[in-house]
Write an enzyme that holds these catalytic residues in place. Structure first.
Site, PDB file in Angstrom:
ATOM      1  N   THR A 144      48.845  -3.214 101.868  1.00 41.93           N
ATOM      2  CA  THR A 144      48.720  -4.357 100.970  1.00 41.93           C
ATOM      3  C   THR A 144      48.970  -5.664 101.725  1.00 41.93           C
ATOM      4  O   THR A 144      49.786  -5.707 102.654  1.00 41.93           O
ATOM      5  CB  THR A 144      49.690  -4.215  99.783  1.00 41.93           C
ATOM      6  OG1 THR A 144      49.592  -5.361  98.968  1.00 41.93           O
ATOM      7  CG2 THR A 144      51.119  -4.038 100.207  1.00 41.93           C
ATOM      8  N   SER A 179      58.909  -6.953  97.133  1.00 42.46           N
ATOM      9  CA  SER A 179      59.376  -5.987  96.118  1.00 42.46           C
ATOM     10  C   SER A 179      59.642  -4.660  96.827  1.00 42.46           C
ATOM     11  O   SER A 179      59.176  -4.435  97.955  1.00 42.46           O
ATOM     12  CB  SER A 179      58.321  -5.767  95.028  1.00 42.46           C
ATOM     13  OG  SER A 179      57.266  -4.961  95.532  1.00 42.46           O
ATOM     14  N   TYR A 181      58.287  -1.940  96.005  1.00 42.66           N
ATOM     15  CA  TYR A 181      56.960  -1.343  96.202  1.00 42.66           C
ATOM     16  C   TYR A 181      56.342  -1.852  97.507  1.00 42.66           C
ATOM     17  O   TYR A 181      55.902  -1.073  98.352  1.00 42.66           O
ATOM     18  CB  TYR A 181      56.029  -1.669  95.023  1.00 42.66           C
ATOM     19  CG  TYR A 181      54.578  -1.691  95.453  1.00 42.66           C
ATOM     20  CD1 TYR A 181      53.937  -0.501  95.793  1.00 42.66           C
ATOM     21  CD2 TYR A 181      53.864  -2.894  95.605  1.00 42.66           C
ATOM     22  CE1 TYR A 181      52.622  -0.507  96.256  1.00 42.66           C
ATOM     23  CE2 TYR A 181      52.560  -2.909  96.055  1.00 42.66           C
ATOM     24  CZ  TYR A 181      51.942  -1.713  96.385  1.00 42.66           C
ATOM     25  OH  TYR A 181      50.655  -1.725  96.864  1.00 42.66           O
ATOM     26  N   HIS A 182      56.277  -3.176  97.658  1.00 36.94           N
ATOM     27  CA  HIS A 182      55.643  -3.718  98.865  1.00 36.94           C
ATOM     28  C   HIS A 182      56.381  -3.233 100.117  1.00 36.94           C
ATOM     29  O   HIS A 182      55.770  -2.964 101.154  1.00 36.94           O
ATOM     30  CB  HIS A 182      55.614  -5.254  98.809  1.00 36.94           C
ATOM     31  CG  HIS A 182      54.613  -5.820  97.839  1.00 36.94           C
ATOM     32  ND1 HIS A 182      54.961  -6.241  96.573  1.00 36.94           N
ATOM     33  CD2 HIS A 182      53.273  -6.039  97.943  1.00 36.94           C
ATOM     34  CE1 HIS A 182      53.869  -6.707  95.944  1.00 36.94           C
ATOM     35  NE2 HIS A 182      52.846  -6.593  96.747  1.00 36.94           N
ATOM     36  N   LYS A 185      55.229   0.066 101.446  1.00 36.76           N
ATOM     37  CA  LYS A 185      54.001  -0.028 102.245  1.00 36.76           C
ATOM     38  C   LYS A 185      54.322  -0.399 103.695  1.00 36.76           C
ATOM     39  O   LYS A 185      53.655   0.047 104.623  1.00 36.76           O
ATOM     40  CB  LYS A 185      53.069  -1.076 101.645  1.00 36.76           C
ATOM     41  CG  LYS A 185      52.549  -0.750 100.268  1.00 36.76           C
ATOM     42  CD  LYS A 185      51.587   0.411 100.326  1.00 36.76           C
ATOM     43  CE  LYS A 185      50.688   0.465  99.138  1.00 36.76           C
ATOM     44  NZ  LYS A 185      49.809   1.654  99.153  1.00 36.76           N
TER      45      LYS A 185
END
Ligand code: NAD
Ligand code: USQ
Length: 390
Positions: A144, A179, A181-182, A185
């Site tokens: 991302t 975040s 989530y990020h 990644k």
């Protein structure tokens, strides 16, 4: 080519599987239906109704004459993905199969832990399966743009040449995501780069921007082939959310000043970027990074563009930003590698927005307006479980 699409039941994995299939590739789909599980968990739903994966696959065979193989299972079970790779023998694996919503990862401790375990362990299991069974398999991994954050220097494609005290080095571009989530990644990217270095794997990390749109030429062929249209505050991405808000007559929810600038990409370009990456593999041992976005826009500009394209009155509302992110910052991104491979981008246009308004209007009676306002607050960590991830 034989291509395994992990997460092939999702918003992007499904249309990508169809695009690759139509372009002559032999496709296997892997999914554990976690995404459909989050809908159950949270009382949210795609605006456009979704057929089951079984029905989708049957519909594709009827419409195109082409077959898709399906493997149902969870990447965090190492034995499962090992067995699938051994049985299907792919030449490339496209890996979409992660928990992908930043707000979901910030709900509470359980959702942060779930997101990072699901994403990081799933990818590690995949790396081991490829490493042990066939190092020639090209891994195309969805990363991302948010891995980079918003640095005060230009964002390069994955790598940065650094000069320090008279010496130079090529390093992975420094990451500062926004975040858990990020961050998952970023952890994946580091693990994949190491596997390329240590085991000679070949990988392409696609640092994709925010996707918008809902149809590709393939999904438009039959309502059973439709992909998701998320608009709730957890899974809806900003352009698609603003479109649904406009159609429902609700104000567009700009967080903070709206100066936060992001890379964007049309879903039709996503599927084409996947094809280009797969058909032009990385070299053995190479960890290759493409910035998969076609344009940058601030959130306020996105809101104004949607409001201007909508044939009716639209109010733009500024809400207190529930996230921790800069809303005034430098943003300049290098993103030429996919266009060098042949991508011809669709930029955000009134035509596309008009067709999205039409889709949203057609299904407006399914909308759940109570799911639109943000509920996850980045600033208050909660160790108390609110709901349970699947
Ligand atoms: P999605 O949630 O719709 O699809 C992901 C799919 O993976 C789902 O069908 C889910 O059930 C499956 N999955 C999740 N964990 C799994 C596991 N452990 N085992 C097997 N299957 C699993 O998400 P999406 O929007 O299609 O995104 C796909 C990928 O692209 C993600 O990795 C995401 O981070 C990345 N990405 C998405 C966007 C975007 O705007 N949607 C932008 C940039 C990057
Ligand atoms: N935003 C608003 N109002 C809204 C929704 C979002 O102002 O109603 C703002 C957010 O604060 C953020 C920006 O819009 O600054 C983008 O938010 P988003 O929810 O559209 O996107 P994001 O959380 O970054 O995540 C999405 C996908 C994720 C992908 C990422 C690409 O869900 O899977 O990785 O886009 S990127 O942003 O480049 O990292």
């Amino acid at each position: 080519m034989k291509i395994l699409v992990l997460g092939g039941d999702g918003y992007l994995g499904w249309p990508s599987a169809l695009h690759l299939s139509r372009c002559g590739h032999q496709i296997g789909i892997v999914d554990n239906f976690a995404r459909r599980g989050y809908d159950q968990e949270l009382g949210i739903a795609s605006l456009v109704p979704l057929a089951s994966l079984r029905t989708r696959v049957t519909a594709w065979r009827e419409v195109s004459g082409l077959r898709l193989e399906v493997y149902e299972g969870d990447l965090t079970e190492a034995g499962f993905i090992h067995r699938v790779i051994r049985a299907f023998r792919p030449e490339a694996v496209v890996h979409f199969a992660e928990q992908r919503a930043a707000p979901y990862s910030m709900i509470d401790r359980d959702h942060a832990v779930y997101t990072q375990v699901n994403n990081v362990v799933g990818t590690l299991n995949l790396l081991y399966a490829i490493g042990e069974l066939d190092r020639d398999i090209h891994l195309v991994k969805l990363g991302t743009m948010g891995e980079y954050g918003t640095p005060n220097i230009d964002i390069e494609e994955g790598w940065l040449e650094v000069e320090h005290k008279g010496r130079t080095e090529r390093v992975l571009y420094p990451k500062r995501p926004g975040s858990f989530y990020h961050l998952s990644k970023v952890h994946d990217s580091h693990n994949i780069e190491f596997a390329c270095r240590a085991w000679g794997l070949r990988a392409t990390d696609l640092n994709q921007g925010i996707v918008y749109g809902q149809q590709t030429p393939d999904t438009a062929l039959d309502p059973r082939l439709a992909t998701r249209f998320d608009y709730d505050s957890l899974f809806g991405t900003v352009v698609n959310r603003f479109v649904v808000q406009a159609v429902l007559g609700l104000p567009l929810t700009v967080y903070g000043s709206g100066g936060q600038t992001r890379g964007l990409i049309d879903i039709r370009d996503t599927v084409e970027c996947i094809r280009l990456s797969v058909e032009n593999p990385a070299r053995a041992g190479e960890f290759r990074v493409f910035n998969q976005m076609t344009q940058s826009m601030s959130v306020l500009d996105i809101a104004r563009t949607v409001a201007e394209a909508y044939p009716g009155d639209v109010e733009v509302e500024r809400l207190a930003n529930p996230r921790v992110e800069a809303d005034q910052h430098y943003y300049r991104v290098q993103h030429s590698r996919l266009t060098e491979l042949g991508l011809i981008p669709h930029l955000l246009s009134e035509t596309l927005l008009t067709s999205l308004f039409d889709i949203a209007r057609e299904h407006a009676e399914r909308a759940l307006p109570q799911t639109i306002l943000p509920q996850t607050d980045w600033r208050t960590p909660s160790a108390t479980a609110r709901t349970t991830p699947p």
